[in-house]
Design an enzyme around this catalytic site. Structure first.
Site, PDB file in Angstrom:
ATOM      1  N   ASP A  24       0.859  -1.184   0.000  1.00 52.68           N
ATOM      2  CA  ASP A  24       0.000   0.000   0.000  1.00 52.68           C
ATOM      3  C   ASP A  24       0.893   1.232   0.000  1.00 52.68           C
ATOM      4  O   ASP A  24       1.823   1.344   0.816  1.00 52.68           O
ATOM      5  CB  ASP A  24      -0.913   0.012   1.224  1.00 52.68           C
ATOM      6  CG  ASP A  24      -2.120  -0.905   1.054  1.00 52.68           C
ATOM      7  OD1 ASP A  24      -2.207  -1.593   0.026  1.00 52.68           O
ATOM      8  OD2 ASP A  24      -2.981  -0.923   1.965  1.00 52.68           O
ATOM      9  N   HIS A  75       3.606  -2.001   3.858  1.00 56.97           N
ATOM     10  CA  HIS A  75       3.536  -0.583   3.509  1.00 56.97           C
ATOM     11  C   HIS A  75       4.882  -0.120   2.958  1.00 56.97           C
ATOM     12  O   HIS A  75       5.930  -0.395   3.532  1.00 56.97           O
ATOM     13  CB  HIS A  75       3.138   0.255   4.731  1.00 56.97           C
ATOM     14  CG  HIS A  75       1.697   0.106   5.094  1.00 56.97           C
ATOM     15  ND1 HIS A  75       1.241  -0.881   5.949  1.00 56.97           N
ATOM     16  CD2 HIS A  75       0.599   0.795   4.690  1.00 56.97           C
ATOM     17  CE1 HIS A  75      -0.072  -0.784   6.058  1.00 56.97           C
ATOM     18  NE2 HIS A  75      -0.494   0.228   5.316  1.00 56.97           N
TER      19      HIS A  75
END
Length: 267
Positions: free
Chosen positions: A85, A235
């Site tokens: 992400d 992430h």
């Protein structure tokens, strides 16, 4: 403006991660809980049982199948799917891409509008090196609060348009709900737009940029919780992720895992 968007995204990411990991704001998930009409759900995981088990999640396969939504692949095969992400760029993505190229692993990067606006060169590189760039919406809102199709579609289409303007080709139709928040209506609207909704079955606390996990802590969690068919969420803002990724992929390969693409997941 970019600074404001960045801070807003950081707050959303923090809320998302508290929910999915089980932090102080997290709800208690129930295995196989039905996704009811009008109900907002936050995607979460609970790791139970022996190492290598698929975690308990808050929806059954039967709930997700009609909407072409996925959180894992075939549990009989040691194939996993690596996703990132990307809410904003803080200097780690180039290293992540270098490692993926070295290891010959293809990943998926779910980006928001701010990321494309500020880091188009990296988005182009992702595409050129054979990775999937997925739709994380333009503004990263709580999509479960959006009930009308026009507003939902605007968030999705705005990101598509930004990607195509930056890269020169259409975006592949993979969608990840911001903060993992969704409803039955959201899943249906994404499906009607031709999207496959991609949740995850492996994640860890990697989002606190000023309080990064140690290499040993991260490696332990990510190697003991890996499981056949895992859709992995990391992430790209995590310095630890960038630093351990080469070692981590090498270890997963030693454990017998191979890496698939989201195209293969949904085939």
């Amino acid at each position: 403006m970019y600074l404001i968007l960045k801070k807003r995204h950081v707050a959303a990411v923090l809320a998302c991660c508290l929910l999915l990991i089980g932090g102080p704001l997290a709800y208690r998930i129930t295995a196989g809980a039905a996704v009811e009409t009008g109900a907002a759900v936050s995607w979460g995981l609970s790791f139970q049982g022996p190492q290598g088990n698929t975690p308990v999640v808050d929806a059954s396969d039967a709930d997700l199948k009609p909407y072409h939504a996925y959180y894992r692949g075939d549990t009989s095969q040691k194939k996993v799917y690596l996703t990132f992400d990307c809410g904003y760029e803080n200097g780690n993505t180039a290293s992540i891409l270098d490692t993926l190229k070295k290891q010959n692993v293809k990943a998926a990067f779910f980006v928001v509008g701010h990321y494309i606006d500020t880091s188009a060169d990296l988005v182009k590189r992702m595409t050129e090196e054979g990775h999937i760039v997925g739709n994380h919406t333009y503004h990263h809102p709580d999509m479960a609060k959006i009930q009308d199709k026009a507003s939902f579609e605007k968030e999705i289409k705005s990101l598509e348009e930004a990607y195509e303007a930056a890269v020169g080709q259409p975006m592949k139709k993979f969608y990840r709900p911001p903060q993992g928040k969704y409803s039955k209506e959201n899943l249906q609207m994404a499906n009607e737009l031709g999207y496959r909704t991609i949740f995850w079955s492996l994640a860890y606390v990697d989002w606190q940029v000023d309080k990064q996990p140690s290499h040993d802590e991260a490696m332990k969690k990510l190697t003991t919780r890996i499981h056949p068919g895992a859709v992995i969420l990391l992430h790209s803002t995590s310095k630890t992720n960038a630093e351990i990724l080469d070692q981590l992929i090498t270890e997963w390969k030693k454990m017998g895992y191979t890496f698939g693409t989201l195209d293969e997941l949904v085939a």
